[in-house]
Scaffold this motif. Structure first.
Motif, PDB file in Angstrom:
ATOM      1  N   UNK A 212       5.903   5.278   5.236  1.00  5.57           N
ATOM      2  CA  UNK A 212       6.486   4.840   4.097  1.00  5.57           C
ATOM      3  C   UNK A 212       5.453   5.145   2.978  1.00  5.57           C
ATOM      4  N   UNK A 213       6.184   5.679   1.769  1.00  9.11           N
ATOM      5  CA  UNK A 213       5.344   6.006   0.745  1.00  9.11           C
ATOM      6  C   UNK A 213       4.986   4.759  -0.243  1.00  9.11           C
ATOM      7  N   UNK A 214       5.690   3.582   0.156  1.00  8.57           N
ATOM      8  CA  UNK A 214       5.573   2.353  -0.537  1.00  8.57           C
ATOM      9  C   UNK A 214       5.863   1.203   0.297  1.00  8.57           C
ATOM     10  N   UNK A 215       4.613   0.854   0.967  1.00  7.55           N
ATOM     11  CA  UNK A 215       4.772  -0.115   2.109  1.00  7.55           C
ATOM     12  C   UNK A 215       4.577  -1.617   1.421  1.00  7.55           C
ATOM     13  N   UNK A 216       5.554  -2.406   1.652  1.00 13.53           N
ATOM     14  CA  UNK A 216       5.302  -3.983   1.708  1.00 13.53           C
ATOM     15  C   UNK A 216       5.321  -4.494   3.098  1.00 13.53           C
ATOM     16  N   UNK A 217       4.543  -4.806   3.550  1.00 18.82           N
ATOM     17  CA  UNK A 217       4.254  -5.372   5.068  1.00 18.82           C
ATOM     18  C   UNK A 217       4.045  -6.809   5.090  1.00 18.82           C
TER      19      UNK A 217
ATOM     20  N   UNK B  88       3.962  -8.384  10.608  1.00 22.73           N
ATOM     21  CA  UNK B  88       4.953  -7.270  10.678  1.00 22.73           C
ATOM     22  C   UNK B  88       4.260  -5.930  11.114  1.00 22.73           C
ATOM     23  N   UNK B  89       4.955  -4.845  11.577  1.00 22.84           N
ATOM     24  CA  UNK B  89       4.491  -3.700  12.123  1.00 22.84           C
ATOM     25  C   UNK B  89       5.195  -2.615  11.157  1.00 22.84           C
ATOM     26  N   UNK B  90       4.279  -1.572  10.937  1.00 18.75           N
ATOM     27  CA  UNK B  90       4.806  -0.306  10.245  1.00 18.75           C
ATOM     28  C   UNK B  90       4.276   0.974  10.881  1.00 18.75           C
ATOM     29  N   UNK B  91       5.186   1.747  11.050  1.00 18.85           N
ATOM     30  CA  UNK B  91       4.737   3.060  11.851  1.00 18.85           C
ATOM     31  C   UNK B  91       5.468   4.422  11.225  1.00 18.85           C
ATOM     32  N   UNK B  92       4.481   5.357  11.396  1.00 19.90           N
ATOM     33  CA  UNK B  92       5.086   6.657  10.546  1.00 19.90           C
ATOM     34  C   UNK B  92       4.176   7.955  10.649  1.00 19.90           C
TER      35      UNK B  92
ATOM     36  N   UNK C  29       0.744  -1.239   0.063  1.00 20.68           N
ATOM     37  CA  UNK C  29       0.053   0.115   0.120  1.00 20.68           C
ATOM     38  C   UNK C  29       0.961   1.193   0.110  1.00 20.68           C
ATOM     39  N   UNK C  30       0.204   2.287  -0.389  1.00 18.47           N
ATOM     40  CA  UNK C  30       0.829   3.639   0.036  1.00 18.47           C
ATOM     41  C   UNK C  30      -0.402   4.105   1.091  1.00 18.47           C
ATOM     42  N   UNK C  31       0.241   3.983   2.180  1.00 15.71           N
ATOM     43  CA  UNK C  31      -1.017   4.325   3.403  1.00 15.71           C
ATOM     44  C   UNK C  31      -1.450   5.646   3.397  1.00 15.71           C
ATOM     45  N   UNK C  32      -0.700   6.843   2.980  1.00 11.80           N
ATOM     46  CA  UNK C  32      -0.968   8.084   3.144  1.00 11.80           C
ATOM     47  C   UNK C  32      -2.265   8.151   2.272  1.00 11.80           C
ATOM     48  N   UNK C  33      -2.264   7.563   0.920  1.00 14.72           N
ATOM     49  CA  UNK C  33      -3.478   7.804   0.200  1.00 14.72           C
ATOM     50  C   UNK C  33      -4.703   7.729   0.657  1.00 14.72           C
TER      51      UNK C  33
END
Length: 202
Positions: free
Chosen positions: A156-161, A165-169, A126-130
């Motif tokens: 991240x602007x181009x997320x591959x999770x 796993x966890x992503x934070x920003x 995903x691009x989560x900000x979108x």
């Protein structure tokens, strides 16, 4: 003969479009719409949420609605896709980390720290900000803007999770100076999933 071939081609294309539409519809219709019931509540939310805006403040939490710090479980578009999404923090006056860049005249930046945990069966891309937006107390809505702030690293602007796993920003929004943010929304799959998480601010 050419006319018959052309008719067959049109029929095949039409069938393909209808099949694709049905597939997308089926994968998206199992969502629940706007999700506000927390899967888990933060320590601050229990018994009264406190604002993370500079200077403190805040008010009593509504126990039936998500506040900043609460976790929502959201379905993605693909079968088996699910994410735990948390708006961890909200900053009502975000500062640019680049001295040469900043909000336009008459505008200000606000920012949210978004945490995503992949609870699905496969890698989530995903691009989560979108899929993020904020709404002010007047009902005006604003999409995310590309910016780096001093509060911390950007999402991240181009997320591959990978699964588990966890992503934070941080996600930044440019809004009028007179506006006060009331809600944050985030929708998986760049805003195309059926589920949308909503959090109250303040």
């Amino acid at each position: 003969m050419e006319e018959v071939t052309m008719r067959r081609f049109i029929a095949v294309v039409t069938l393909s479009v209808l099949t694709l539409g049905a597939t997308v519809s089926c994968s998206g219709d199992d969502g629940d719409g706007v999700v506000t019931d927390p899967k888990s509540k933060s320590a601050d939310s229990k018994g009264g949420s406190k604002s993370t805006k500079p200077g403190g403040g805040g008010g009593a939490a509504d126990p039936d609605k998500a506040n900043v710090g609460d976790t929502l479980s959201l379905k993605g578009m693909k079968d088996g896709s699910r994410l735990d999404a948390t708006v961890e923090k909200f900053v009502s006056s975000a500062k640019s980390s680049d001295e040469f860049l900043g909000p336009a005249e008459g505008k200000k930046w606000v920012a949210v720290r978004l945490k995503l945990v992949n609870k699905g069966e496969r890698t989530y891309e995903d691009a989560p900000s979108n899929g993020a937006q904020v709404a002010d107390k007047e009902g005006q809505r604003f999409h995310a803007t590309i910016a780096e702030v001093t509060a911390g690293p950007a999402m991240s602007a181009s997320l591959k999770l990978p699964a588990g796993d966890t992503a934070r920003g941080w996600v930044v929004f440019e809004i009028p100076k007179a506006s006060t943010v009331a809600r944050v929304q985030w929708t998986p799959d760049s805003g195309f999933a059926a589920d949308t998480g909503q959090w109250k601010v303040g």
